[in-house]
Design a protein around this motif. Structure first.
Motif, PDB file in Angstrom:
ATOM      1  N   ARG A 240       0.738  -1.233  -0.057  1.00  0.00           N
ATOM      2  CA  ARG A 240      -0.107  -0.045  -0.023  1.00  0.00           C
ATOM      3  C   ARG A 240       0.825   1.425   0.113  1.00  0.00           C
ATOM      4  O   ARG A 240       0.669   2.289  -0.730  1.00  0.00           O
ATOM      5  CB  ARG A 240      -1.001   0.137   1.042  1.00  0.00           C
ATOM      6  CG  ARG A 240      -2.091  -0.989   1.116  1.00  0.00           C
ATOM      7  CD  ARG A 240      -3.150  -0.830   2.086  1.00  0.00           C
ATOM      8  NE  ARG A 240      -2.676  -1.014   3.385  1.00  0.00           N
ATOM      9  CZ  ARG A 240      -2.817  -2.438   4.084  1.00  0.00           C
ATOM     10  NH1 ARG A 240      -3.308  -3.320   3.344  1.00  0.00           N
ATOM     11  NH2 ARG A 240      -2.373  -2.786   5.295  1.00  0.00           N
ATOM     12  N   PRO A 267      -4.709 -10.143  -3.045  1.00  0.00           N
ATOM     13  CA  PRO A 267      -6.078  -8.887  -2.985  1.00  0.00           C
ATOM     14  C   PRO A 267      -5.277  -7.702  -2.665  1.00  0.00           C
ATOM     15  O   PRO A 267      -5.778  -6.690  -2.929  1.00  0.00           O
ATOM     16  CB  PRO A 267      -6.924  -9.329  -2.125  1.00  0.00           C
ATOM     17  CG  PRO A 267      -6.165 -10.286  -1.323  1.00  0.00           C
ATOM     18  CD  PRO A 267      -5.434 -11.212  -2.236  1.00  0.00           C
ATOM     19  N   GLN A 268      -4.268  -7.637  -1.656  1.00  0.00           N
ATOM     20  CA  GLN A 268      -3.391  -6.558  -1.561  1.00  0.00           C
ATOM     21  C   GLN A 268      -2.101  -6.569  -2.179  1.00  0.00           C
ATOM     22  O   GLN A 268      -1.218  -5.760  -1.514  1.00  0.00           O
ATOM     23  CB  GLN A 268      -3.228  -6.487  -0.032  1.00  0.00           C
ATOM     24  CG  GLN A 268      -4.405  -6.325   0.844  1.00  0.00           C
ATOM     25  CD  GLN A 268      -5.003  -5.024   0.632  1.00  0.00           C
ATOM     26  OE1 GLN A 268      -4.305  -4.022   0.669  1.00  0.00           O
ATOM     27  NE2 GLN A 268      -6.460  -5.128   0.360  1.00  0.00           N
ATOM     28  N   ALA A 272      -3.087  -5.721  -8.098  1.00  0.00           N
ATOM     29  CA  ALA A 272      -4.498  -5.521  -7.634  1.00  0.00           C
ATOM     30  C   ALA A 272      -4.545  -4.001  -7.180  1.00  0.00           C
ATOM     31  O   ALA A 272      -5.784  -3.334  -7.590  1.00  0.00           O
ATOM     32  CB  ALA A 272      -4.714  -6.410  -6.470  1.00  0.00           C
ATOM     33  N   LEU A 273      -3.675  -3.465  -6.257  1.00  0.00           N
ATOM     34  CA  LEU A 273      -3.799  -2.127  -5.893  1.00  0.00           C
ATOM     35  C   LEU A 273      -3.544  -0.993  -6.871  1.00  0.00           C
ATOM     36  O   LEU A 273      -4.459  -0.090  -6.903  1.00  0.00           O
ATOM     37  CB  LEU A 273      -2.652  -1.930  -4.730  1.00  0.00           C
ATOM     38  CG  LEU A 273      -3.072  -2.665  -3.493  1.00  0.00           C
ATOM     39  CD1 LEU A 273      -1.733  -2.543  -2.591  1.00  0.00           C
ATOM     40  CD2 LEU A 273      -4.283  -2.291  -2.836  1.00  0.00           C
ATOM     41  N   ARG A 275      -4.519  -1.604 -10.130  1.00  0.00           N
ATOM     42  CA  ARG A 275      -5.692  -1.682 -10.840  1.00  0.00           C
ATOM     43  C   ARG A 275      -6.856  -0.968 -10.032  1.00  0.00           C
ATOM     44  O   ARG A 275      -7.673  -0.199 -10.633  1.00  0.00           O
ATOM     45  CB  ARG A 275      -6.066  -3.169 -11.152  1.00  0.00           C
ATOM     46  CG  ARG A 275      -5.065  -3.768 -12.163  1.00  0.00           C
ATOM     47  CD  ARG A 275      -5.618  -5.452 -12.435  1.00  0.00           C
ATOM     48  NE  ARG A 275      -4.842  -5.735 -13.286  1.00  0.00           N
ATOM     49  CZ  ARG A 275      -4.420  -7.103 -13.387  1.00  0.00           C
ATOM     50  NH1 ARG A 275      -4.751  -8.181 -12.586  1.00  0.00           N
ATOM     51  NH2 ARG A 275      -3.775  -7.511 -14.478  1.00  0.00           N
ATOM     52  N   ALA A 276      -6.913  -1.206  -8.851  1.00  0.00           N
ATOM     53  CA  ALA A 276      -8.074  -0.638  -7.862  1.00  0.00           C
ATOM     54  C   ALA A 276      -7.602   1.078  -8.232  1.00  0.00           C
ATOM     55  O   ALA A 276      -8.589   1.888  -7.993  1.00  0.00           O
ATOM     56  CB  ALA A 276      -8.036  -0.990  -6.540  1.00  0.00           C
TER      57      ALA A 276
END
Length: 291
Positions: A240, A267-268, A272-273, A275-276
């Motif tokens: 993150r 997912p973290q 994925a981050l 893309r989010a």
């Protein structure tokens, strides 16, 4: 799973890793969200035998098409190198006799003598992950070691690329300071006490990396019993933080980002981050095209 320290991020070692169905890859193209030229994300294995080391045309092409190299640490900075050197000792050491039984301590001592030819007393003030690094390197059974980060740094120097670090030495040391020494000491002993299993699991991780089967590799890492208690500080929080740092770097100029491959999946994970956050992140296939 007894190779706990194989799955943690430390300076000379380690491994971290996502695949999309048939498009297994360690290299991803990042585009969209106002980026004029794509950046690239590579998952690495920090230490590998030279015989297993490979850099293909996909990676070389992506590197040529970017203007700066982004690593976990700016290993081109001599200050960083000095900080690494000065941080290898564990404050309050020696510590192994405090956290291992006499039998466990003797097993570690005998193993280190076989590996290095020197008694554990010479090493026991080093941080546990530094000693574990010696054991991991031994299990790899290499005549010559190779490093993706080392290769990328050479290429950056040759082509005049800037090098940027996502973390400081203090950041990485701080991760281990959050894990009790008693647990780190036990992981070291377990790696040695169950050496056959540890070696088999290391070889399995290496083969999955070489196959670019990063999803299976990620699952192998995060399902370790010992790892589950610290996955947040070892992976998620760092991912993150990195995804907060990367957007202005990529907006400024195309960047080649190389981190331990286990940070990519889940997912973290970094993929994925990103893309989010609105970016398009696509695996780069053998043909050199992003799918």
């Amino acid at each position: 799973m007894r190779v706990k320290n194989l799955a943690v991020p430390f300076f000379g070692v380690l491994l971290f890793f996502v695949s999309l169905g048939a498009h297994a890859s360690l290299l991803y193209q990042i585009s969209g969200k106002g980026i004029e030229q794509p950046s690239y994300l590579l998952g690495t294995m920090h230490v590998l035998c030279e015989r297993d080391f490979k850099i293909d045309e996909r990676v070389l092409g992506a590197l040529d098409n970017t203007n700066q190299l982004v690593l976990e640490l700016d290993l081109a900075d001599m200050v960083v190198a000095q900080q690494l050197q000065s941080s290898v000792r564990q404050p309050g050491g020696p510590y192994l006799k405090k956290h291992l039984t006499d039998t466990q301590f003797n097993e570690v001592d005998q193993a280190l003598q076989q590996i290095t030819g020197v008694s554990l007393s010479y090493f026991e003030e080093l941080r546990p992950f530094v000693i574990s690094n010696m054991v991991v390197t031994h299990y790899l059974n290499c005549r010559q070691l190779a490093s993706y980060e080392g290769f990328l740094l050479q290429q950056a120097k040759r082509t005049g690329k800037d090098v940027i670090g996502l973390e400081s030495v203090a950041d990485q040391i701080g991760i281990f300071d959050q894990i009790p020494l008693s647990e780190q000491s036990t992981w070291l002993w377990q790696m040695i006490a169950e050496s056959e299993q540890s070696n088999e699991e290391l070889q399995q991780m290496k083969e999955l990396f070489l196959k670019e089967d990063v999803e299976q590799l990620y699952q192998l890492i995060v399902t370790q019993q010992e790892f589950t208690n610290y996955s947040s500080i070892l992976l998620d929080e760092r991912n993150r933080n990195w995804v907060e740092i990367l957007p202005p770097l990529m907006a400024e100029q195309p960047s080649f980002i190389a981190v331990g491959a286990g940070h990519l999946g889940g997912p973290q994970g970094v993929i994925a981050l990103l893309r989010a956050a609105g970016y398009t992140v696509q695996p780069v296939t053998d043909s050199g095209a992003a799918d």
